[in-house]
Design a protein around this motif. Structure first.
Motif, short mmCIF file in Angstrom:
data_model
loop_
_atom_site.label_atom_id
_atom_site.label_comp_id
_atom_site.label_asym_id
_atom_site.label_seq_id
_atom_site.Cartn_x
_atom_site.Cartn_y
_atom_site.Cartn_z
N ASP A 45 0.84 -1.09 -0.12
CA ASP A 45 -0.02 -0.05 -0.01
C ASP A 45 0.88 1.12 0.05
N ARG A 46 0.43 2.20 -0.22
CA ARG A 46 1.15 3.56 -0.25
C ARG A 46 1.90 3.95 0.62
N LYS A 47 1.41 3.70 1.98
CA LYS A 47 2.22 3.89 3.30
C LYS A 47 3.48 3.17 3.37
N SER A 48 3.27 1.96 3.13
CA SER A 48 4.46 1.12 2.97
C SER A 48 5.25 1.28 1.94
N LYS A 49 4.84 1.71 0.76
CA LYS A 49 5.84 1.96 -0.50
C LYS A 49 6.62 3.34 0.01
N GLU A 50 5.99 4.30 0.75
CA GLU A 50 6.63 5.56 1.32
C GLU A 50 7.81 5.15 2.25
#
Length: 228
Positions: A75-80
């Motif tokens: 998800d976006r948070k993990s990718k960030e």
């Protein structure tokens, strides 16, 4: 949540800490035998496990993060966080000593109560040291905020979600070189310097804890090898 509720008139935070006081840190190295290096850290109620594999023949650099929540991986948070971890450790690992090699860092947030990135950096640092990966220095990360005209260090989830500014810093503590900096909300320029100074000092204080854990681990390993 109003700022006054986060800091009492006596200067204490919701969890009883003073403004300049870190959460309790507990950490261990060598907790996962299948990896080349591993570490576990607790910063307050945030718990993180990190594992390092390599260096080995290069294919594609891997930095992986995961959170124990009902959300799909990637998800976006993990990718960030993956991107931020890669930026942070690219500045610290002496990659020139391992040309055409890759080092894989895996981080699992087992329990989250604020400061996920910071705890992940600190755990990954210990895992890299456990793996014998050469670095310029420890990489230590700490957060800070500003509540009721007072800078706060190492903020918890409640403090993160209060709507105030959050500053996240990763440093090489000996030189105080900043290798990662992120601001999650606006902060008046007059207040930036004291908040940044407190976060950098927090990194130094965390370094002392991590360094002691490394020394204890090395001493324990020496005793074990001596017995063998």
């Amino acid at each position: 949540m109003a700022g006054l509720e986060l800091l009492s008139e006596q200067g204490f935070r919701i969890d009883g800490r003073k403004a300049t006081e870190l959460r309790r840190i507990q950490c261990r190295l060598g907790v996962f035998s299948q990896a080349d290096g591993s570490a576990y850290i607790e910063q307050g109620n945030t718990k993180v496990l990190a594992a390092v594999y390599g260096p080995h023949e290069y294919s594609m650099a891997t930095f992986s993060t995961g959170e124990r929540k009902h959300r799909p991986r990637g998800d976006r948070k993990s990718k960030e966080m993956t991107m931020h971890l890669q930026q942070t450790f690219d500045a610290a690992i002496l990659t020139s000593l391992h040309p055409r090699s890759q080092i894989d860092i895996f981080v699992e947030v087992l329990q989250s109560d604020g400061g996920n990135y910071c705890a992940s950096v600190n755990a990954a640092t210990l895992a890299l040291i456990d793996a014998g990966i050469p670095m310029r220095d420890y990489v230590c990360a700490c957060s800070a905020s500003f509540v009721s005209d007072t800078p706060l260090v190492d903020i918890s989830y409640l403090e993160e979600t209060s709507g105030g500014a959050e500053l996240i810093v990763a440093t090489l503590p000996k030189s105080e070189q900043i290798v990662f900096l992120e601001m999650n909300a606006r902060l008046h320029e007059d207040n930036l310097s004291p908040v940044l100074d407190l976060a950098v000092k927090g990194c130094k204080d965390i370094h002392d804890v991590l360094d002691q854990a490394v020394r204890d681990h090395v001493a324990e390993a020496a005793v074990v090898s001596g017995l063998e």
